[in-house]
Write an enzyme that holds these catalytic residues in place. Structure first.
Site, PDB file in Angstrom:
ATOM      1  N   CYS A   1      12.429   4.181  -6.815  1.00 15.36           N
ATOM      2  CA  CYS A   1      12.499   2.873  -7.453  1.00 15.36           C
ATOM      3  C   CYS A   1      13.108   2.982  -8.842  1.00 15.36           C
ATOM      4  CB  CYS A   1      11.094   2.273  -7.557  1.00 15.36           C
ATOM      5  SG  CYS A   1      10.203   2.237  -5.979  1.00 15.36           S
TER       6      CYS A   1
ATOM      7  N   LEU B   1      12.724   0.539  -3.905  1.00  9.75           N
ATOM      8  CA  LEU B   1      13.386   1.065  -2.717  1.00  9.75           C
ATOM      9  C   LEU B   1      12.268   1.526  -1.795  1.00  9.75           C
ATOM     10  CD1 LEU B   1      15.913   1.996  -1.125  1.00  9.75           C
ATOM     11  CD2 LEU B   1      15.743   4.180  -2.344  1.00  9.75           C
TER      12      LEU B   1
ATOM     13  N   VAL C   1       7.973   4.668   1.861  1.00 16.10           N
ATOM     14  CA  VAL C   1       6.691   4.872   2.535  1.00 16.10           C
ATOM     15  C   VAL C   1       5.889   3.576   2.438  1.00 16.10           C
ATOM     16  CG1 VAL C   1       4.523   6.168   2.521  1.00 16.10           C
ATOM     17  CG2 VAL C   1       6.677   7.350   2.033  1.00 16.10           C
TER      18      VAL C   1
ATOM     19  N   GLU D   1       8.079  10.133  -5.588  1.00 17.99           N
ATOM     20  CA  GLU D   1       7.310  10.485  -4.402  1.00 17.99           C
ATOM     21  C   GLU D   1       6.280  11.539  -4.795  1.00 17.99           C
ATOM     22  OE1 GLU D   1       7.710   8.908  -1.655  1.00 17.99           O
ATOM     23  OE2 GLU D   1       9.703   8.010  -1.901  1.00 17.99           O
TER      24      GLU D   1
ATOM     25  N   ASP E   1       1.801   5.947  -1.640  1.00 18.93           N
ATOM     26  CA  ASP E   1       1.434   6.929  -2.658  1.00 18.93           C
ATOM     27  C   ASP E   1       1.266   6.266  -4.017  1.00 18.93           C
ATOM     28  OD1 ASP E   1       4.188   6.428  -2.770  1.00 18.93           O
ATOM     29  OD2 ASP E   1       4.679   8.413  -3.527  1.00 18.93           O
TER      30      ASP E   1
END
Length: 606
Positions: A2, A51, A54, A81, A104
């Site tokens: 992101c 973006l 997950v 991540e 996450d």
């Protein structure tokens, strides 16, 4: 992956500043094309572009939570991540936390609620994020240990602006694009930058492995992680097995995604190892991509850093591993058209053909995948570059990765050189980073020097490569993961003696031994070859023309700074250099700094 942005100000009411915060956040739309959000309070404003990788439906940001018994929110805007988020989520559930999403992001937020700032020690991954704790009136800015993800900030009296990229900070009227003559050494060679430094006046990067606390007393940066040197007790066989085990675990963790995933496969040892390990843990049908140039068979010229072309090795590796491989063949004459897009992605002088070709590669990859695994950092971790093996370079009293290339600052006008003293600047930078090397008591000779050489390579050079990878990929909404930047791997390999790292007499012996069963011999034994450069005569002609336009233009921001005869002599020469493709490669920053200063209306001060 992101883009994040934000504004903390203890002297004004930021709830009236929504248009400015939205404008800052909107500049990052390419990093996060899937969703956006803004959270406002009296003294804190956080923005986010997403973006989705997950938990595509969950994970909306900025994300908020409350401590037990408190109504004051804790707010997170997060990029990156965390690969061990599932284990952390289980630990947090056991401590009574309840989760609304499978992301996450929520794990990071609740880890802060549970463990305070010490939670960063528990994170494994690549990340850059901001947490606003309303009850404490405190902002935390956190960057991953190796600096895979970028994070910039501008501190001023009463507050701070922060963002994933400079463009978001530039969108706030409080910040003005300025640079100064003493920044010329890092503008002409970005690898010389200190880990906190940018060419913009009053704009810093959060250093890798650091966090910044911002409260009413100002911004205070401190490390949460450092490399530690200690005796290595494992024998060679045990060391090889341990490296393989860490790599297996790291690559497997980095395959977690709810979107299409691929690898970047150049046919070198590093990318081939990542691809082979990924193929072992990925469902059938893993894709891989490489890049080359049309006409390369005729134009290619071997150099110390690029001794051979990638394509034959990439095809051999792909066939042996069994992946669906695509070679992206670029038109060298089209590279110039892409440089403005690369500049807009970087907000800093572009790297010309190297940025442009990577941008075009990632553009093609993004048509089929949203996540890619790459082999960056293996050379810095395991010792792969040619300057690690040239004794005169190793023992030289400066940065070994400068090699034998001339300094572009030699082309500055005499009065400018007298003011900024580039040779002294280089010595100071070298001494500053050398003093940071985590030394081992009693270590001496080549082993001690190679620890310095490896540490120096993990600073400017690696950050330069990671920054480039991030900007060119995220400008296209592509997330690139780098398994060799796993801090557990680095911490282990860091203390392996140099003689074991080169046990077979070659570069990256340890890595080669760890993946020997996975790769064909021609790839396993291949010499180090850097990211491809084009030697197309048409491209060289275009670069020369662009350089001439800068040198002939009296209105250029560089006009009064250069010794024009020296620049022209260097442009006409042909110097054999360990680290540069050719003389035009060395001179390229003159074109790109001129372009950057004009495009961003950068004011130069003495």
């Amino acid at each position: 992956m992101c883009g994040i942005a934000g504004w903390i100000d203890f002297t004004r009411d930021l709830t009236t500043e929504r248009p400015t915060v939205e404008a800052m956040t909107a500049t990052l739309h390419r990093r996060g094309p899937d969703a956006d959000g803004v959270w406002l309070s009296a003294h804190a404003a956080l923005g986010h572009r997403r973006l989705a990788i997950v938990d595509l439906e969950g994970g909306v940001q900025p994300m908020t939570a409350q401590r037990r018994g408190s109504e004051a929110p804790v707010v997170l805007t997060y990029s990156g991540e965390v690969y061990n988020f599932r284990e952390l989520r289980d630990q947090l559930r056991a401590r009574g936390h309840h989760f609304r999403t499978a992301s996450d992001t929520e794990v990071v937020l609740r880890a802060y609620l549970e463990w305070g700032t010490g939670f960063v020690d528990r994170l494994t991954g690549m990340f850059a994020f901001a947490i606003w704790d309303a009850a404490r009136e405190e902002l935390l800015l956190v960057r991953d240990r190796l600096g895979v993800k970028p994070l910039y900030y501008h501190a001023y009296r009463g507050g701070v602006l922060f963002a994933s990229e400079p463009k978001a900070i530039l969108a706030n009227p409080l910040f003005t694009a300025r640079t100064s003559e003493d920044k010329l050494p890092i503008l002409f060679n970005p690898r010389l930058s200190m880990p906190w430094e940018t060419p913009y006046t009053d704009l810093r990067q959060v250093q890798p492995g650091h966090l910044v606390r911002v409260d009413r007393s100002g911004a205070h940066e401190a490390p949460y992680w450092r490399l530690v040197s200690q005796e290595h007790h494992d024998d060679e066989d045990t060391t090889v097995r341990r490296v393989r085990d860490i790599l297996e675990d790291t690559v497997a963790r980095q395959l977690v995604a709810d979107v299409p995933l691929c690898t970047l496969l150049s046919g070198g040892l590093d990318s081939s190892a990542v691809t082979a390990l990924a193929a072992r843990h990925h469902a059938p049908g893993l894709r891989s991509f490489s890049v080359d140039f049309q006409g390369a068979a005729d134009d290619f010229r071997a150099t110390a850093l690029r001794p051979e072309q990638d394509t034959p090795f990439a095809l051999a590796a792909a066939a042996h591993i069994g992946v669906d491989h695509t070679s992206i063949d670029l038109d060298p004459e089209a590279l110039a058209d892409v440089v403005p897009a690369a500049l807009a992605a970087r907000d800093l002088p572009s790297l010309g053909q190297f940025d442009a070709s990577m941008y075009l590669l990632f553009q093609a990859v993004r048509e089929r995948s949203t996540v890619a695994l790459s082999g960056e950092a293996a050379d810095e971790v395991f010792g792969g570059y040619p300057w690690f093996f040239d004794q005169a370079t190793v023992w030289g009293d400066t940065f070994p990765w400068l090699g034998n290339a001339p300094r572009l600052t030699d082309c500055l006008a005499a009065d400018v050189r007298a003011r900024i003293r580039p040779e002294e600047d280089e010595r100071d930078r070298y001494a500053t980073l050398r003093a940071r090397v985590p030394r081992l008591t009693g270590e001496s000779g080549l082993q001690a020097r190679m620890r310095e050489v490896l540490y120096l390579s993990l600073q400017g050079p690696l950050l330069y490569l990671l920054d480039r990878k991030d900007r060119m990929s995220m400008a296209l909404g592509l997330e690139v993961r780098v398994p060799f930047c796993d801090h557990t791997l680095l911490e282990y390999v860091w203390n392996v003696p140099w003689k074991m790292k080169v046990a077979d007499g070659r570069e990256k012996s340890l890595l080669r031994a760890a993946v020997a069963d996975l790769l064909p011999q021609e790839v396993l034994r291949r010499r180090k070859s850097a990211y491809p450069a084009t030697f197309s005569p048409a491209h060289a002609k275009a670069v020369r023309a662009a350089l001439d336009r800068v040198l002939d233009d009296g209105s250029s921001p560089l006009a009064a700074l250069l010794d024009l005869p020296k620049v022209r002599a260097l442009a006409q020469g042909r110097t054999e250099m360990m680290t540069m493709a050719d003389n035009l490669h060395l001179l390229l920053p003159l074109i790109e700094v001129d372009r950057w200063m004009r495009a961003y209306d950068v004011t130069l001060t003495s």
